[in-house]
Scaffold this active site. Structure first.
Site, PDB file in Angstrom:
ATOM      1  N   LYS A  76     -11.817 -18.315  -2.005  1.00 31.28           N
ATOM      2  CA  LYS A  76     -11.087 -17.427  -2.902  1.00 31.28           C
ATOM      3  C   LYS A  76     -10.730 -16.149  -2.161  1.00 31.28           C
ATOM      4  O   LYS A  76     -11.586 -15.549  -1.513  1.00 31.28           O
ATOM      5  CB  LYS A  76     -11.964 -17.096  -4.112  1.00 31.28           C
ATOM      6  CG  LYS A  76     -11.253 -16.320  -5.178  1.00 31.28           C
ATOM      7  CD  LYS A  76     -12.111 -15.855  -6.329  1.00 31.28           C
ATOM      8  CE  LYS A  76     -13.321 -16.653  -6.651  1.00 31.28           C
ATOM      9  NZ  LYS A  76     -14.073 -16.159  -7.801  1.00 31.28           N
ATOM     10  N   HIS A 108       8.888 -10.994   0.000  1.00 30.59           N
ATOM     11  CA  HIS A 108       9.284 -11.571  -1.293  1.00 30.59           C
ATOM     12  C   HIS A 108      10.804 -11.704  -1.391  1.00 30.59           C
ATOM     13  O   HIS A 108      11.299 -12.565  -2.109  1.00 30.59           O
ATOM     14  CB  HIS A 108       8.734 -10.721  -2.459  1.00 30.59           C
ATOM     15  CG  HIS A 108       9.214  -9.316  -2.446  1.00 30.59           C
ATOM     16  ND1 HIS A 108       8.522  -8.293  -1.818  1.00 30.59           N
ATOM     17  CD2 HIS A 108      10.338  -8.769  -2.947  1.00 30.59           C
ATOM     18  CE1 HIS A 108       9.191  -7.161  -1.968  1.00 30.59           C
ATOM     19  NE2 HIS A 108      10.299  -7.430  -2.641  1.00 30.59           N
TER      20      HIS A 108
END
Ligand code: FES
Length: 132
Positions: A76, A108
């Site tokens: 994680k 992005h």
């Protein structure tokens, strides 16, 4: 339709029942060369189907992952940023493509161009420091 029906109901069961599969564990050691050769095609077919199924499941699983490359060696990804360390603002990545993770590096933009998405960063700011 008759061909498929006959294949499923007769041909395949007849073929499988004709295979020299022993009834006991010790029977495997008594198989001859011809028996092993007869077992090769179904073994290869089952192995091939299993391999293709595994690869298909693996690819579909990977396609559903949002994180393509960041710290894939851990279970994680968790990052802590102390609020005191943020001078004016912190621009945090939400697309998982930044090379400067956890901060946004503008990656992005390319992702949005490719996918038609509208992902952008989250900006954490100090209201007090920004207005001063
Ligand atoms: S690089 Fe990921 S949100 Fe900007």
């Amino acid at each position: 339709m008759y061909i498929i029906s006959n294949l499923v109901k007769n041909t395949i069961p007849n073929y499988l029942s004709s295979l020299p599969i022993p009834d006991t564990f010790g029977g495997w050691f008594q198989l001859g060369v011809r028996d092993w050769i007869a077992l090769l095609p179904p073994t290869i077919a089952v192995g091939g189907i299993s391999y293709v199924s595994y690869q298909t499941i693996k690819k579909s699983r990977e396609a559903g992952q949002i994180n393509p490359s960041i710290r894939k060696d851990i279970n994680k990804v968790v990052d802590f940023i102390d609020i005191e360390d943020i001078t004016e603002k912190a621009v945090l990545c939400r697309c998982w493509r930044s090379k400067n993770w956890p901060y946004c590096d503008g990656a992005h933009g390319l992702l949005n161009k490719i996918t038609g998405d509208n992902t952008g960063p989250v900006v954490v700011r100090h209201k007090e420091k920004e207005t001063k």
